[in-house]
Design a protein around this motif. Structure first.
Motif, mmCIF file in Angstrom:
data_model
loop_
_atom_site.group_PDB
_atom_site.id
_atom_site.type_symbol
_atom_site.label_atom_id
_atom_site.label_comp_id
_atom_site.label_asym_id
_atom_site.label_seq_id
_atom_site.Cartn_x
_atom_site.Cartn_y
_atom_site.Cartn_z
ATOM 1 N N UNK A 1 21.976 41.439 53.164
ATOM 2 C CA UNK A 1 20.717 42.155 53.043
ATOM 3 C C UNK A 1 20.964 43.637 52.824
ATOM 4 N N UNK A 2 22.085 44.127 53.303
ATOM 5 C CA UNK A 2 22.422 45.534 53.130
ATOM 6 C C UNK A 2 23.258 45.762 51.882
ATOM 7 N N UNK A 3 23.410 44.770 51.033
ATOM 8 C CA UNK A 3 24.129 44.960 49.791
ATOM 9 C C UNK A 3 25.445 44.232 49.717
ATOM 10 N N UNK A 4 25.684 43.243 50.563
ATOM 11 C CA UNK A 4 26.924 42.479 50.531
ATOM 12 C C UNK A 4 26.927 41.466 49.417
ATOM 13 N N UNK A 5 27.730 40.439 49.546
ATOM 14 C CA UNK A 5 27.964 39.499 48.474
ATOM 15 C C UNK A 5 27.650 38.079 48.909
ATOM 16 N N UNK A 6 26.557 37.480 48.407
ATOM 17 C CA UNK A 6 26.188 36.134 48.844
ATOM 18 C C UNK A 6 27.155 35.054 48.400
ATOM 19 N N UNK A 7 27.986 35.313 47.396
ATOM 20 C CA UNK A 7 28.936 34.296 46.947
ATOM 21 C C UNK A 7 30.207 34.287 47.769
ATOM 22 N N UNK A 8 30.416 35.302 48.608
ATOM 23 C CA UNK A 8 31.650 35.401 49.387
ATOM 24 C C UNK A 8 31.468 34.771 50.753
ATOM 25 N N UNK A 9 32.425 33.946 51.158
ATOM 26 C CA UNK A 9 32.453 33.406 52.510
ATOM 27 C C UNK A 9 33.199 34.365 53.413
ATOM 28 N N UNK A 10 32.862 34.380 54.676
ATOM 29 C CA UNK A 10 33.516 35.253 55.629
ATOM 30 C C UNK A 10 34.571 34.487 56.415
ATOM 31 N N UNK B 1 35.860 44.305 57.040
ATOM 32 C CA UNK B 1 35.552 45.734 57.034
ATOM 33 C C UNK B 1 36.134 46.374 55.783
ATOM 34 N N UNK B 2 37.367 46.016 55.417
ATOM 35 C CA UNK B 2 37.988 46.572 54.218
ATOM 36 C C UNK B 2 37.197 46.164 52.981
ATOM 37 N N UNK B 3 36.685 44.943 52.979
ATOM 38 C CA UNK B 3 35.889 44.463 51.858
ATOM 39 C C UNK B 3 34.661 45.337 51.653
ATOM 40 N N UNK B 4 33.946 45.619 52.722
ATOM 41 C CA UNK B 4 32.732 46.405 52.588
ATOM 42 C C UNK B 4 33.001 47.889 52.440
ATOM 43 N N UNK C 1 32.920 45.319 43.961
ATOM 44 C CA UNK C 1 33.418 44.652 45.170
ATOM 45 C C UNK C 1 34.687 43.893 44.802
ATOM 46 N N UNK C 2 35.821 44.412 45.185
ATOM 47 C CA UNK C 2 37.112 43.956 44.678
ATOM 48 C C UNK C 2 37.693 42.768 45.434
ATOM 49 N N UNK C 3 36.935 41.695 45.533
ATOM 50 C CA UNK C 3 37.413 40.485 46.196
ATOM 51 C C UNK C 3 37.170 39.305 45.260
#
Length: 171
Positions: free
Chosen positions: A8-17, A34-37, A137-139
């Motif tokens: 909701x704050x601008x992350x990536x819905x296709x990425x699993x945590x 944390x490094x991802x964001x 987003x470099x993942x």
């Protein structure tokens, strides 16, 4: 809940945590997330913008459809549906643009004020699609995919189930 809040704050819905689905370059722990964001923004790597309405995820019963692969056309795709099969996904709007072996992607979460963009290369192997961004987003993300007549489905699978993101060709 953390996942929904971050997207909701601008992350990536296709990425699993780190739940066994999408494979990230970094190990699945809080430091990696944390490094991802906190990844540096390489600047405006794409001018692609989100269009259309926010898409609200719908909880489904049973199991997610099996990915079938196919040929991804050079085109703009707009997110049209999000189906949760035991996992969860946020309300979001998203655009994907495939051309040759490159992609651009723009995502807007419900609490974001500007599009979250990335661009890079993509490849397929069987029924798996890999998006490997070189800016934004470099993942890297590997997802199940299915191509239909004017549609594209991307499936994010994790230990809790799956989320199927349904895209339509942008008119």
């Amino acid at each position: 809940m953390l996942f929904a809040s971050l997207v909701a704050c601008g992350g990536d819905p296709l990425r699993n945590f780190g739940d066994g689905g999408i494979r990230d370059a970094a190990p699945p722990d809080l430091d990696a997330d944390a490094a991802y964001f906190d990844a540096p923004d390489a600047g405006p790597c794409s001018t692609l913008a989100t269009t259309g309405p926010d898409i609200i995820a719908v909880n489904q019963t049973g199991t997610a459809p099996v990915s079938t692969g196919g040929t991804i056309a050079d085109a703009h795709y707009r997110l049209a549906t999000i189906d949760n099969y035991g996992d969860n996904a946020p309300t979001v709007r998203e655009m994907l643009w495939f051309t040759g072996t490159t992609f651009e992607r723009a995502t807007l979460g419900t609490l974001s004020t500007e599009d979250n963009v990335e661009a890079g290369t993509w490849s397929t192997s069987g029924t798996q699609l890999t998006l490997d961004p070189s800016c934004g987003l470099l993942v890297a993300k590997t997802l199940g995919y299915s191509v239909g007549s004017g549609t594209l489905q991307l499936t994010r699978t994790g230990i809790n189930g799956a989320v199927v993101f349904g895209y339509e060709l942008e008119p």
